[in-house]
Design an enzyme around this catalytic site. Structure first.
Site, PDB file in Angstrom:
ATOM      1  N   GLY A  34       0.852  -1.185   0.000  1.00 44.40           N
ATOM      2  CA  GLY A  34       0.000   0.000   0.000  1.00 44.40           C
ATOM      3  C   GLY A  34       0.884   1.229   0.000  1.00 44.40           C
ATOM      4  O   GLY A  34       2.092   1.137  -0.266  1.00 44.40           O
ATOM      5  N   ASP A 150     -12.899   7.044   4.284  1.00 45.46           N
ATOM      6  CA  ASP A 150     -12.115   6.580   3.141  1.00 45.46           C
ATOM      7  C   ASP A 150     -12.125   5.057   3.032  1.00 45.46           C
ATOM      8  O   ASP A 150     -11.137   4.456   2.635  1.00 45.46           O
ATOM      9  CB  ASP A 150     -10.676   7.106   3.278  1.00 45.46           C
TER      10      ASP A 150
HETATM   11  P1  AMP Z   1      -2.078  -1.639   3.454  1.00 48.76           P
HETATM   12  O1  AMP Z   1      -0.628  -1.319   3.327  1.00 48.76           O
HETATM   13  O2  AMP Z   1      -2.526  -1.757   4.858  1.00 48.76           O
HETATM   14  O3  AMP Z   1      -2.932  -0.721   2.623  1.00 48.76           O
HETATM   15  O4  AMP Z   1      -2.262  -3.096   2.824  1.00 48.76           O
HETATM   16  C1  AMP Z   1      -2.005  -3.356   1.465  1.00 48.76           C
HETATM   17  C2  AMP Z   1      -2.568  -4.711   1.064  1.00 48.76           C
HETATM   18  O5  AMP Z   1      -1.919  -5.752   1.798  1.00 48.76           O
HETATM   19  C3  AMP Z   1      -4.068  -4.893   1.371  1.00 48.76           C
HETATM   20  O6  AMP Z   1      -4.877  -4.425   0.308  1.00 48.76           O
HETATM   21  C4  AMP Z   1      -4.174  -6.397   1.506  1.00 48.76           C
HETATM   22  O7  AMP Z   1      -4.287  -7.004   0.234  1.00 48.76           O
HETATM   23  C5  AMP Z   1      -2.827  -6.789   2.103  1.00 48.76           C
HETATM   24  N1  AMP Z   1      -2.921  -6.890   3.573  1.00 48.76           N
HETATM   25  C6  AMP Z   1      -2.620  -5.942   4.478  1.00 48.76           C
HETATM   26  N2  AMP Z   1      -2.807  -6.378   5.733  1.00 48.76           N
HETATM   27  C7  AMP Z   1      -3.242  -7.653   5.634  1.00 48.76           C
HETATM   28  C8  AMP Z   1      -3.639  -8.653   6.580  1.00 48.76           C
HETATM   29  N3  AMP Z   1      -3.597  -8.412   7.895  1.00 48.76           N
HETATM   30  N4  AMP Z   1      -4.037  -9.846   6.116  1.00 48.76           N
HETATM   31  C9  AMP Z   1      -4.072 -10.077   4.779  1.00 48.76           C
HETATM   32  N5  AMP Z   1      -3.730  -9.186   3.838  1.00 48.76           N
HETATM   33  C10 AMP Z   1      -3.320  -7.986   4.246  1.00 48.76           C
END
Ligand code: AMP
Length: 414
Positions: A34, A150
């Site tokens: 992300g 959001d």
């Molecule tokens: P973030 O950096 O929090 O926006 O996460 C980016 C992506 O990582 C998300 O869209 C999910 O696909 C994956 N992701 C993040 N946290 C988790 C989690 N706890 N379990 C599974 N997938 C995750």
């Protein structure tokens, strides 16, 4: 290939990112990325569970990153609800403020994000259960004074048993004032009219996003795929119609001038927007879901109450939870879970230099490490349990790569 640092940490390359993590976490596999950095699945040898580890690379690199990282960390510690991602551990491999670089957040591991699930043919039972859980999570955030604003599919994760958790805490109260140079594209498709138009907002701002997600589950495509704020607004009014003059009066003069000078649209009826053919076939075997009228007409009725431009006319979270399409799942322990300690919004309003943020984040992480080390190994501050399962990639631009694990059998909870 991995390198060892003393006895606690080791480094491992995951793609082009180095994870320097506690040795208890092994077998890292990338699962998403992300705006803040990369996320890996790992095996926690202490609890014998799979976890997700998010690396926040130099979270103090600019004030936008820093505020977000600090806020996320503070809120993850504060909130404890089954529909919000739980923090299992947090650490930094650097020991001093001078050396400080990265923070790692260890979370419960889920199977896929909602972008991947939206691409699947969901039946009414799964769809209504996912929506119910989103609403429970949102209501819990609201009870702590956190209005998300959001919500989007890439920040909502699910497991193959159809359980759901919200991953982040949305926009800070002062968000939008800082400019950030980033190659990362922010998805705005799910933002409510009051956010797009810079109006005041209340809790049901989050209902709009749930409506957009529900609409996308039914249509299989993004409801309002605007290329920017202006295009986003156009996409909304073309489908839902120009809002009434009462709404216009509440806009700031320059915004009002623009909005009032758009062509007038009547919009379409919800029968036209969501014709019967888009809905899953009705099953007769699940009596719990048999209420008055067909499931499709209940779902359409809920959509018509959520996708309302004027927040004063839009359904509230409590009303949505009582809606016949949703209330089949109603469980008081989930809907009215004890509220967390209220969130101190001064964090959102504070403006610090990058150096001050670095200091704040470092202190928070080190204080957490101390507290974690003072409780028996394998226990976390909150009683969150880890979760098993493979995960698939991020779809942060709002478009899914349809690579949900093959065995995504969405088991029914009841
Ligand atoms: P973030 O950096 O929090 O926006 O996460 C980016 C992506 O990582 C998300 O869209 C999910 O696909 C994956 N992701 C993040 N946290 C988790 C989690 N706890 N379990 C599974 N997938 C995750």
């Amino acid at each position: 290939m991995s390198r060892y640092h003393g006895n606690q940490f080791y480094s491992v390359e995951v793609g082009d990112t180095t994870f320097t993590i506690l040795r208890r976490y092994q077998n890292l596999k990338p699962i998403g990325s992300g705006a803040q950095g990369m996320v890996c699945a790992a095996y926690d040898t202490v609890t014998a569970t799979n976890v997700a580890i998010k690396k926040l690379s130099r979270p103090f690199q600019n004030v936008t990153h820093a505020k977000r990282a600090y806020r996320e960390f503070v809120l993850m510690k504060l909130v404890n609800h089954k529909n919000i991602i739980g923090l299992l551990n947090a650490f930094s491999p650097q020991k001093s403020l001078e050396e400080f670089q990265d923070v790692y957040l260890v979370m419960e591991l889920m199977d896929a994000n909602l972008c991947q699930v939206i691409q699947m043919d969901l039946d009414h039972e799964r769809m209504s259960y996912l929506l119910y859980q989103m609403l429970c999570g949102i209501k819990h955030l609201h009870s702590a004074g956190i209005i998300h604003r959001d919500l989007k599919p890439s920040n909502i994760v699910v497991k193959s048993d159809c359980t759901l958790k919200i991953l982040d805490f949305g926009l800070a109260r002062t968000a939008g004032t800082t400019f950030m140079m980033t190659p990362y594209v922010v998805t705005r498709y799910y933002r409510a009219p009051e956010v797009i138009l810079g109006m005041g907002y209340k809790e049901n701002v989050d209902i709009w996003s749930v409506g957009c997600i529900m609409g996308e589950m039914i249509r299989g495509s993004v409801m309002f795929p605007g290329t920017d704020h202006i295009d986003q607004w156009n996409k909304i009014i073309e489908q839902l119609g120009t809002p009434n003059p009462e709404f216009m009066k509440r806009l700031q003069p320059t915004v009002r001038n623009y909005v009032e000078n758009r062509p007038k649209y009547n919009g379409y009826t919800f029968e036209r927007l969501f014709p019967d053919v888009l809905f899953p076939a009705e099953s007769t075997e699940h009596n719990r879901l048999k209420g008055k009228g067909s499931k499709a007409s209940q779902a359409r009725d809920l959509l018509s109450k959520m996708l309302v431009v004027d927040p004063d006319q839009r359904i509230s979270v409590d009303e949505a939870l009582m809606h016949p399409y949703i209330n089949v799942w109603y469980d008081d322990g989930e809907v009215n879970a004890p509220a967390p300690a209220p969130y101190d919004h001064s964090v959102d309003e504070k403006e610090h230099t990058v150096e001050a943020w670095k200091d704040h984040i470092f202190k928070e992480v080190k204080a957490y490490e101390l507290l974690q080390n003072s409780i028996p190994a394998g226990m976390s501050l909150h009683n969150h349990t880890g979760a098993d399962g493979d995960v698939s990639n991020d779809c942060s631009d709002g478009h899914a790569e349809n690579n949900t694990p093959g065995g995504s059998t969405y088991n029914r909870r009841r």
